[in-house]
Design a protein around this motif. Structure first.
Motif, short mmCIF file in Angstrom:
data_model
loop_
_atom_site.label_atom_id
_atom_site.label_comp_id
_atom_site.label_asym_id
_atom_site.label_seq_id
_atom_site.Cartn_x
_atom_site.Cartn_y
_atom_site.Cartn_z
N LEU A 290 -26.60 44.78 -20.17
CA LEU A 290 -25.64 45.45 -19.29
C LEU A 290 -26.33 46.47 -18.40
O LEU A 290 -26.07 46.56 -17.20
CB LEU A 290 -24.55 46.13 -20.11
N GLU B 138 -27.10 43.30 -26.06
CA GLU B 138 -26.08 43.19 -25.01
C GLU B 138 -26.04 44.45 -24.16
O GLU B 138 -25.88 44.38 -22.94
CB GLU B 138 -24.71 42.96 -25.65
N LEU C 149 -19.87 43.47 -18.34
CA LEU C 149 -20.84 42.45 -17.93
C LEU C 149 -20.18 41.46 -16.99
O LEU C 149 -20.72 41.12 -15.94
CB LEU C 149 -21.39 41.72 -19.16
N GLU D 70 -20.94 41.18 -12.84
CA GLU D 70 -21.49 39.96 -12.28
C GLU D 70 -20.73 39.55 -11.03
O GLU D 70 -21.33 39.10 -10.05
CB GLU D 70 -21.46 38.83 -13.32
#
Lengths: 130, 64
Positions: B54, B50, A44, A48
């Motif tokens: 993702l 989560e 994640l 980003e």
């Protein structure tokens, strides 16, 4: 990605690895989920920051005419590779080698589907030249 | 996703491991299995959110 963020990712990975080894003998299922959670956390953060770089690359490729349609499959194949690699490694951690190779196969099929139009147009251009 | 999520999952894992050992030693192996499954379900409920975020991020970054 800043150094502080990288440090937190490194710490999370090492902590998850150590805690995973601790509980692996009693509850290997939750150890596997812990590995997955750490992987999701790291990815994640990575995507980003990668996303900003990719968006900038997209703007540049949009400037040069005709590059957009050859640039998009490249990006999609990268995403497919990342996804299939992550899931196949998690399956390998669980000891499921057959599942892992099947997931990789699915990723290959998806990548083929995505890049097929590009390959066809390249062959057409080459055929027109001859 | 914050770092403390990993610690939460590890804490659940440690609690389940300890309970597992306790139950197995006192001879109740089926209850140990049920404890493990319960812990698994709890962790999965935390993780699924989560994982879905993702996947959304991957979709948006790589242009699916």
């Amino acid at each position: 990605m800043e150094a502080g963020q990288l440090l937190s990712l490194v710490g999370a990975a090492v902590t998850a690895a150590i805690l995973g080894v601790t509980i692996k003998k009693q509850v290997p299922q939750i150890a596997l989920l812990l590995t997955l959670a750490a992987g999701v956390f790291i990815l994640l953060a990575v995507f980003e920051s990668v996303g900003e770089a990719v968006a900038r690359l997209r703007e540049i490729s949009g400037v040069t005419a005709g590059m957009e349609e050859s640039f998009a499959p490249m990006l999609k194949v990268t995403g497919i590779a990342v996804l299939s690699k992550l899931s196949s490694q998690v399956c390998l951690d669980a000891g499921e080698r057959a599942l892992a190779s099947e997931v990789e196969l699915a990723g290959m099929a998806a990548a083929l589907t995505v890049t097929l139009p590009l390959a066809v147009s390249v062959i057409r251009v080459a055929a027109n030249m001859m | 996703m914050q770092v403390d999520l990993i610690f939460k999952i590890a804490a659940i894992g440690i609690v389940v491991a300890v309970l597992n050992q306790l139950l197995i030693r006192s001879g109740r192996e089926d209850q140990a299995l049920m404890t493990t499954i319960a812990g698994l379900v709890v962790v999965l409920m935390i993780l699924v959110r989560e994982i879905s975020s993702l996947f959304d991020l991957i979709k948006s970054v790589f242009g699916f």
